[in-house]
Write an enzyme that holds these catalytic residues in place. Structure first.
Site, PDB file in Angstrom:
ATOM      1  N   ASP A   1       0.839  -1.195   0.000  1.00 26.21           N
ATOM      2  CA  ASP A   1       0.000   0.000   0.000  1.00 26.21           C
ATOM      3  C   ASP A   1       0.878   1.250   0.000  1.00 26.21           C
ATOM      4  O   ASP A   1       1.560   1.536   0.987  1.00 26.21           O
ATOM      5  CB  ASP A   1      -0.882  -0.033   1.247  1.00 26.21           C
ATOM      6  CG  ASP A   1      -2.107   0.852   1.130  1.00 26.21           C
ATOM      7  OD1 ASP A   1      -2.215   1.577   0.126  1.00 26.21           O
ATOM      8  OD2 ASP A   1      -2.955   0.819   2.033  1.00 26.21           O
ATOM      9  N   ASP A   2       0.918   1.979  -1.116  1.00 29.63           N
ATOM     10  CA  ASP A   2       1.677   3.233  -1.225  1.00 29.63           C
ATOM     11  C   ASP A   2       3.187   3.019  -1.269  1.00 29.63           C
ATOM     12  O   ASP A   2       3.937   3.823  -0.714  1.00 29.63           O
ATOM     13  CB  ASP A   2       1.385   4.171  -0.040  1.00 29.63           C
ATOM     14  CG  ASP A   2       0.003   4.779  -0.074  1.00 29.63           C
ATOM     15  OD1 ASP A   2      -0.767   4.455  -0.987  1.00 29.63           O
ATOM     16  OD2 ASP A   2      -0.307   5.586   0.822  1.00 29.63           O
TER      17      ASP A   2
ATOM     18  N   CYS B   1      -5.250   4.664  -3.904  1.00 24.52           N
ATOM     19  CA  CYS B   1      -5.506   3.279  -3.484  1.00 24.52           C
ATOM     20  C   CYS B   1      -6.729   2.648  -4.150  1.00 24.52           C
ATOM     21  O   CYS B   1      -6.625   1.629  -4.826  1.00 24.52           O
ATOM     22  CB  CYS B   1      -5.674   3.211  -1.966  1.00 24.52           C
ATOM     23  SG  CYS B   1      -4.267   3.839  -1.031  1.00 24.52           S
TER      24      CYS B   1
ATOM     25  N   ASP C   1       0.017  -0.609  -5.014  1.00 24.09           N
ATOM     26  CA  ASP C   1      -1.105   0.027  -5.703  1.00 24.09           C
ATOM     27  C   ASP C   1      -0.733   1.369  -6.319  1.00 24.09           C
ATOM     28  O   ASP C   1      -1.313   1.787  -7.310  1.00 24.09           O
ATOM     29  CB  ASP C   1      -2.320   0.164  -4.779  1.00 24.09           C
ATOM     30  CG  ASP C   1      -2.007   0.839  -3.453  1.00 24.09           C
ATOM     31  OD1 ASP C   1      -0.877   1.330  -3.276  1.00 24.09           O
ATOM     32  OD2 ASP C   1      -2.906   0.875  -2.583  1.00 24.09           O
ATOM     33  N   ASN C   2       0.219   2.081  -5.716  1.00 21.48           N
ATOM     34  CA  ASN C   2       0.670   3.361  -6.290  1.00 21.48           C
ATOM     35  C   ASN C   2       1.997   3.732  -5.655  1.00 21.48           C
ATOM     36  O   ASN C   2       2.452   3.082  -4.703  1.00 21.48           O
ATOM     37  CB  ASN C   2      -0.357   4.474  -6.067  1.00 21.48           C
ATOM     38  CG  ASN C   2      -0.879   4.567  -4.651  1.00 21.48           C
ATOM     39  OD1 ASN C   2      -2.012   4.148  -4.361  1.00 21.48           O
ATOM     40  ND2 ASN C   2      -0.070   5.097  -3.749  1.00 21.48           N
TER      41      ASN C   2
END
Length: 508
Positions: free
Chosen positions: A41-42, A77, A311-312
């Site tokens: 996540d991130d 997200c 995700d990013n």
């Protein structure tokens, strides 16, 4: 004569029986490859976000392929994760941002793209499916079906309600609420995901392949590291190179509003965040090592594809923005991607661009699904990793799109900026706004390395970068570039923004 014919037939059967038995044994042992997807996540890749992941880089990247040009199609997200699950661009799955009104885990999403997401197809292929960790930011909320909503395609479901947490969270465990506290041994979410995946592997049926999707909260805020890692990287600071602490003078208005140079309070804040993000990733690194050892012990490692991605991306001080994502620049849209598995030679570094909408078709390709039967915008990159398995081509252009979020009232901490903004951090720097809404076409084909972006705002603002000569996107060249190039990029963008399925892969 009849008797001799029967005897001859019986002798032939006796000769063929061992061969038939051998073939049947092989058939019984031969099943589609297992698949594991680890989605953090991130996690940035450009700013050192993979540096702490020594085990992961060795056990996945070193044992397989590392994609150095992997991108998300939306640097936030929920729309990004929706693209991973559906294989579609945001304009086709209609998840615009992290809010329920932006379709994040909304009833519309659940009835539409979620009902035909790639796990549904894997389940039809007799895969045993397991999910644990963060799903979508609004998952489990009352207006989105509450914890009782378990998406189609999952045999085992251990999904976090809401956004990333490490302690004091709620899970939906196969549709039943399960509350967790602040005990490291019982509740630390990254470790819980690991432990439950091990239990799933112990209890699965060996006759059928399995798919695990593991979504740890790291390195998302609140950046709570495991106790044993909370003193690591004490002297590490965010990288000071590239676009760090540079003014966004020729960029969209949101990039022009931060104070430059950043005050010491912002620098301290982002450095602290940078260290803590690295600390949380050490537990993910342990997760990868534990899983690989488990697969070895149950003799499944050689028949399992393991994907590692995020995700990013994320930024810490670039263009004087303290911390966040949501921007069109490389630090927010690039993601790590490493894959190991059958037919993938070790230590490969692959240059062709790959998108997160390509994950779903690639995993379906591995499972044996006919990709022409599914409605996805992405394409399989199995052939890039293992050329002997499939034929395929790399894409020359792709789309990045984002719909900004804001608050209708003025943020009390930033009254001078007025309403319509959100994600306001120290020293009154806001990272998002309603009109931070843009679409970009990115060209990365060996001949050109360009990005062209249009904003949906009152200015109709345009940004363009030549990343071959300006990798940190310091200069917006929209007023200098040949107008015919601008026209070409504009036409590609128009086509991509309305594309669906095959047409997303055939833009010229």
């Amino acid at each position: 004569m009849a008797g001799r014919r029967t005897a001859a037939r019986g002798g032939l059967t006796a000769l063929l029986l061992p061969l038939l038995l051998t073939c049947c044994v092989r058939c019984a042992r031969s099943k589609p490859s297992n698949i594991i997807l680890i989605l953090t996540d991130d996690q940035d890749v450009d700013l050192g976000g993979m540096t702490p992941m020594k085990k992961t880089k060795a056990l996945i990247g070193g044992a397989g392929a590392t994609f150095v040009n992997a991108f998300t199609v939306a640097p936030l997200c929920c729309p990004s994760r929706s693209s991973v699950l559906s294989g579609r661009y945001p304009h086709n799955h209609a998840v615009r941002n992290n809010s329920l009104s932006g379709n994040c885990s909304s009833p519309l999403w659940q009835k539409g793209p979620e009902a035909v997401a790639f796990p549904v197809h894997l389940s039809k292929q007799k895969y045993q499916t397991f999910f644990a960790g963060k799903y979508l930011n609004q998952y489990g909320k009352k207006d989105g079906g509450d914890v009782g909503h378990v998406p189609l395609g999952w045999d085992q479901w251990h999904a976090l309600v809401g956004n990333s947490q490490y302690y004091n969270y709620t899970l939906s465990v196969n549709g039943k609420e399960e509350k967790h506290g602040d005990s490291y041994e019982k509740d630390y979410l990254t470790d819980l995901i690991t432990n439950r995946s091990l239990s799933f592997l112990d209890n699965r049926s060996p006759q059928h392949p399995f798919f695990l999707m593991l979504c740890p909260p790291a390195p998302h805020s609140p950046w709570t590291a495991a106790p044993q890692y909370q003193k690591e990287f004490g002297h590490v600071t965010a990288p000071r190179d590239g676009s760090f602490n540079k003014p966004g003078k020729d960029k969209h208005w949101l990039l022009r509003q931060p104070v430059n140079p950043m005050p010491n309070s912002s620098l301290s804040f982002l450095d602290d965040a940078y260290r803590k993000r690295w600390q949380t990733l050490l537990s993910v690194d342990d997760m990868v090592e534990t899983l690989v050892k488990k697969l070895e012990s149950v003799k499944e490692l050689d028949n399992t594809y393991i994907f590692y991605t995020s995700d990013n991306g994320y930024h810490t001080g670039q263009f004087s923005l303290p911390i966040d994502k949501r921007q069109l620049y490389e630090f927010d849209i690039r993601v790590p991607l490493m894959v190991r598995g059958p037919g993938i030679k070790p230590n490969q570094t692959l240059q062709a661009p790959v998108l997160n909408i390509d994950l779903a078709p690639t995993m379906l390709d591995i499972s044996g699904v006919n990709l022409s039967s599914v409605n996805m915008d992405g394409q399989s990159f199995l052939s890039q990793m293992a050329p002997s398995l499939r034929n395929g081509t790399a894409r020359p252009f792709f789309l990045v799109e984002y719909t900004g979020e804001g608050h209708p009232t003025t943020d009390p901490a930033c009254p001078k900026l007025g309403p319509g903004l959100s994600q306001c951090f120290p020293d009154c720097v806001c990272e998002d706004a309603y009109n931070n809404t843009y679409a970009c076409v990115r060209t990365l084909d060996g001949q050109s390395n360009l990005q062209y972006c249009e904003f949906a705002d009152s200015e109709s603002f345009v940004e363009m970068y030549n990343l071959a000569s300006d990798p940190h996107q310091l200069e917006n060249i929209v007023k200098k570039v040949d107008p015919t190039v601008l026209q070409t990029m504009n036409q590609r963008l128009i086509k991509l923004q309305s594309c669906e399925g095959d047409s997303c892969r055939d833009v010229k």
